[in-house]
Design an enzyme around this catalytic site. Structure first.
Site, PDB file in Angstrom:
ATOM      1  N   THR A 117      39.669-106.425 -99.908  1.00  0.00           N
ATOM      2  CA  THR A 117      39.149-106.027 -98.698  1.00  0.00           C
ATOM      3  C   THR A 117      39.869-106.724 -97.650  1.00  0.00           C
ATOM      4  O   THR A 117      40.222-106.196 -96.755  1.00  0.00           O
ATOM      5  CB  THR A 117      37.495-105.565 -98.703  1.00  0.00           C
ATOM      6  OG1 THR A 117      37.177-105.031 -99.873  1.00  0.00           O
ATOM      7  CG2 THR A 117      37.155-104.866 -97.386  1.00  0.00           C
ATOM      8  N   TRP A 118      39.485-107.890 -97.839  1.00  0.00           N
ATOM      9  CA  TRP A 118      39.882-108.853 -96.785  1.00  0.00           C
ATOM     10  C   TRP A 118      41.448-109.006 -96.771  1.00  0.00           C
ATOM     11  O   TRP A 118      41.816-108.763 -95.360  1.00  0.00           O
ATOM     12  CB  TRP A 118      39.514-110.421 -97.215  1.00  0.00           C
ATOM     13  CG  TRP A 118      39.646-111.455 -96.274  1.00  0.00           C
ATOM     14  CD1 TRP A 118      39.908-111.342 -94.954  1.00  0.00           C
ATOM     15  CD2 TRP A 118      39.340-112.850 -96.677  1.00  0.00           C
ATOM     16  NE1 TRP A 118      39.677-112.707 -94.275  1.00  0.00           N
ATOM     17  CE2 TRP A 118      39.661-113.459 -95.377  1.00  0.00           C
ATOM     18  CE3 TRP A 118      39.201-113.682 -97.761  1.00  0.00           C
ATOM     19  CZ2 TRP A 118      39.414-114.899 -95.336  1.00  0.00           C
ATOM     20  CZ3 TRP A 118      38.989-114.805 -97.817  1.00  0.00           C
ATOM     21  CH2 TRP A 118      39.191-115.889 -96.402  1.00  0.00           C
ATOM     22  N   HIS A 174      45.112-102.720-108.728  1.00  0.00           N
ATOM     23  CA  HIS A 174      44.454-103.676-109.537  1.00  0.00           C
ATOM     24  C   HIS A 174      45.006-103.682-110.896  1.00  0.00           C
ATOM     25  O   HIS A 174      44.455-104.209-111.757  1.00  0.00           O
ATOM     26  CB  HIS A 174      42.993-103.236-109.528  1.00  0.00           C
ATOM     27  CG  HIS A 174      42.324-103.195-108.516  1.00  0.00           C
ATOM     28  ND1 HIS A 174      42.057-104.392-107.633  1.00  0.00           N
ATOM     29  CD2 HIS A 174      41.206-102.382-107.927  1.00  0.00           C
ATOM     30  CE1 HIS A 174      41.164-104.056-106.681  1.00  0.00           C
ATOM     31  NE2 HIS A 174      40.931-103.086-106.793  1.00  0.00           N
ATOM     32  N   ARG A 204      29.699-108.706 -99.033  1.00  0.00           N
ATOM     33  CA  ARG A 204      28.460-109.301 -99.146  1.00  0.00           C
ATOM     34  C   ARG A 204      28.279-110.531 -98.533  1.00  0.00           C
ATOM     35  O   ARG A 204      28.304-110.626 -97.437  1.00  0.00           O
ATOM     36  CB  ARG A 204      28.243-109.054-100.823  1.00  0.00           C
ATOM     37  CG  ARG A 204      27.049-109.690-101.449  1.00  0.00           C
ATOM     38  CD  ARG A 204      26.987-109.636-102.906  1.00  0.00           C
ATOM     39  NE  ARG A 204      27.794-110.863-103.344  1.00  0.00           N
ATOM     40  CZ  ARG A 204      27.258-111.960-103.741  1.00  0.00           C
ATOM     41  NH1 ARG A 204      25.873-112.167-103.622  1.00  0.00           N
ATOM     42  NH2 ARG A 204      28.143-112.765-104.122  1.00  0.00           N
ATOM     43  N   LYS A 205      28.661-111.624 -99.353  1.00  0.00           N
ATOM     44  CA  LYS A 205      28.533-112.889 -98.739  1.00  0.00           C
ATOM     45  C   LYS A 205      29.692-113.617 -98.143  1.00  0.00           C
ATOM     46  O   LYS A 205      29.853-114.240 -97.100  1.00  0.00           O
ATOM     47  CB  LYS A 205      27.981-113.887 -99.549  1.00  0.00           C
ATOM     48  CG  LYS A 205      26.369-113.608 -99.926  1.00  0.00           C
ATOM     49  CD  LYS A 205      25.916-115.034-100.694  1.00  0.00           C
ATOM     50  CE  LYS A 205      24.483-115.017-100.730  1.00  0.00           C
ATOM     51  NZ  LYS A 205      23.905-116.338-101.583  1.00  0.00           N
ATOM     52  N   SER A 224      30.364-111.472-107.918  1.00  0.00           N
ATOM     53  CA  SER A 224      30.271-110.551-106.867  1.00  0.00           C
ATOM     54  C   SER A 224      30.626-109.269-107.757  1.00  0.00           C
ATOM     55  O   SER A 224      29.977-108.097-107.020  1.00  0.00           O
ATOM     56  CB  SER A 224      31.952-110.748-106.346  1.00  0.00           C
ATOM     57  OG  SER A 224      32.075-109.620-105.348  1.00  0.00           O
TER      58      SER A 224
HETATM   59  P1  A3P Z   1      31.109-111.618-102.483  1.00  0.00           P
HETATM   60  O1  A3P Z   1      30.500-110.638-103.270  1.00  0.00           O
HETATM   61  O2  A3P Z   1      31.159-112.879-103.202  1.00  0.00           O
HETATM   62  O3  A3P Z   1      30.593-111.917-100.973  1.00  0.00           O
HETATM   63  P2  A3P Z   1      36.862-107.119-103.220  1.00  0.00           P
HETATM   64  O4  A3P Z   1      37.289-106.893-101.753  1.00  0.00           O
HETATM   65  O5  A3P Z   1      38.226-107.671-103.813  1.00  0.00           O
HETATM   66  O6  A3P Z   1      36.129-105.929-103.711  1.00  0.00           O
HETATM   67  O7  A3P Z   1      36.229-108.306-103.080  1.00  0.00           O
HETATM   68  C1  A3P Z   1      35.004-108.380-102.422  1.00  0.00           C
HETATM   69  C2  A3P Z   1      34.291-109.717-102.148  1.00  0.00           C
HETATM   70  O8  A3P Z   1      35.244-110.131-101.033  1.00  0.00           O
HETATM   71  C3  A3P Z   1      32.919-109.949-101.846  1.00  0.00           C
HETATM   72  O9  A3P Z   1      32.466-111.348-102.261  1.00  0.00           O
HETATM   73  C4  A3P Z   1      33.061-109.927-100.304  1.00  0.00           C
HETATM   74  O10 A3P Z   1      32.003-110.248 -99.793  1.00  0.00           O
HETATM   75  C5  A3P Z   1      34.269-110.336 -99.906  1.00  0.00           C
HETATM   76  N1  A3P Z   1      34.762-110.209 -98.601  1.00  0.00           N
HETATM   77  C6  A3P Z   1      35.103-108.939 -98.067  1.00  0.00           C
HETATM   78  N2  A3P Z   1      35.594-108.948 -96.890  1.00  0.00           N
HETATM   79  C7  A3P Z   1      35.801-110.393 -96.748  1.00  0.00           C
HETATM   80  C8  A3P Z   1      36.242-110.997 -95.595  1.00  0.00           C
HETATM   81  N3  A3P Z   1      36.639-110.380 -94.432  1.00  0.00           N
HETATM   82  N4  A3P Z   1      36.211-112.314 -95.577  1.00  0.00           N
HETATM   83  C9  A3P Z   1      35.913-112.990 -96.720  1.00  0.00           C
HETATM   84  N5  A3P Z   1      35.420-112.400 -97.958  1.00  0.00           N
HETATM   85  C10 A3P Z   1      35.358-110.994 -97.918  1.00  0.00           C
END
Ligand code: A3P
Length: 349
Positions: free
Chosen positions: A98-99, A156, A315-316, A186
């Protein structure tokens, strides 16, 4: 760069969601032509649940593929035509997809928007960058074809399962990975949310065991990371390898690295104007999480019948949350396994 230099495109600023809506007439019936092969693939839940059956997956060439996207995966493999200008974000789920979607999208379109009216403030990053397996599984392959170049998409799939066309077109792949212990934590929380709460989910310790056995979507994780890593050694100009923890530590440096790799490095003027910092700031979890589109638990990006609230993706966003969930023995056991798998590759957790 070898294959192309980034040319801004007027259409490209339109978030994917808008392109999809404008071309909804192109959505087709989910392809059924692979069903005979699919029927031969082992089918089982990748973890147990206290009530009801766990998420069903097919084991395809040693990889656990969620049942709802297996048709799409085969269709994608056989029919997708990549362009040399394409940019793919590849990741094991919960590694920072997502990031990176937000960072890539913002970086490529940075001249198209003013900060106060940025699509990321009204769209979830997953609505800006399509997820290929889902698009193909829900009959949207023709919509992908009409996106103007440079297209940016995410997958993925492990490297070995990518369509040949992606491997051969000279397109670029950004791969993001993360400490598997944090990926595991996560995923556990994400699965809980999708399944409707902790009481509907297996305990963390049991979930750990399934993960340890490599039993999770697109798993095992070690094969996933190694596949892209080995290919990156052969084609460093076409595959960028980023680690979640490093981006968190040095976001500005990572954003510059990303822009350079995508063929659109920041100019001196942009750097002096603080453009890189603006991108980092807007794409931070704190900022994205706070936009209404990502707070509203009723909004879902999923094209399947499952409700995946936009809020679930945030999430975090920290490193080391595994410390609150695993004993030292559990952490060491998983680290040892991964180290064994990575041995000789030059990769370290
Ligand atoms: P956590 O559950 O450890 O907080 P994906 O996007 O691959 O599904 O991964 C999700 C993880 O990335 C989650 O980790 C989420 O909180 C974290 N995440 C989402 N957006 C983010 C951002 N902008 N910066 C850093 N971490 C992020």
């Amino acid at each position: 760069m070898t294959s192309y230099d980034y040319i801004p495109n007027d259409d490209f600023h339109i978030p994917y969601k808008t392109i999809e809506e404008a071309n909804s007439h192109m959505i087709e019936k989910t392809p059924e032509k692979h069903d005979a092969l699919i029927a031969t693939l082992p089918l089982q839940p990748v973890f147990e649940r206290p009530f009801g059956i766990g998420p069903l997956h097919r084991l395809y060439k040693g990889v656990w593929i969620p049942e709802e996207i297996i048709r799409g995966t085969l269709e994608l493999q056989q029919c997708f035509k990549s362009r040399p200008t394409d940019i793919f974000l590849a990741s094991f789920p919960k590694s920072g997809t997502t990031w990176l979607k937000a960072m890539i999208f913002f970086t490529l379109t940075r001249t198209n928007y003013s900060l106060d009216q940025h699509p990321l403030s009204t769209h979830n990053p997953h609505q800006c960058v399509p997820y290929m397996e889902e698009e193909f599984a829900t009959g949207r392959s023709k919509i992908i074809e009409v996106i103007s170049s440079p297209r940016v998409m995410n997958t993925h799939l492990p490297y070995a399962l990518l369509p040949d066309s992606i491997k051969e077109s000279g397109c670029r792949i950004v791969y993001v990975w993360r400490d598997p212990k944090d990926v595991l934590v996560s995923r556990w929380y994400f699965a809980q949310k999708i399944l409707g709460g902790a009481d509907k989910m297996v305990t963390f310790d049991r979930f750990y065991e399934f993960f340890y056995q490599g039993q999770n979507s697109f798993g095992p994780i070690w094969n996933h990371v190694l596949g892209y890593w080995e290919e990156r050694k052969r084609r460093p100009e076409e595959i960028l390898f980023l680690k979640y923890e490093h981006i968190l530590q040095e976001p500005v440096k990572s954003a510059k690295q990303l822009a350079h790799f995508m063929g659109c490095p920041f100019s001196e003027t942009e750097e002096n104007q603080g453009v890189v910092e603006q991108i980092v700031e807007l794409c931070s979890i704190k900022k994205l999480k706070d936009f209404d589109v990502n707070k509203d638990s009723d909004l879902s990006t999923s094209k399947f019948n499952v409700h995946i609230s936009n809020a679930y993706y945030f999430r975090k966003g920290e490193t080391g949350d595994w410390k609150s969930h695993m004993t030292r023995e559990m952490a060491e056991r998983l680290d040892t396994l991964i180290e064994e798998k990575f041995k000789g590759s030059g990769l370290q957790i």
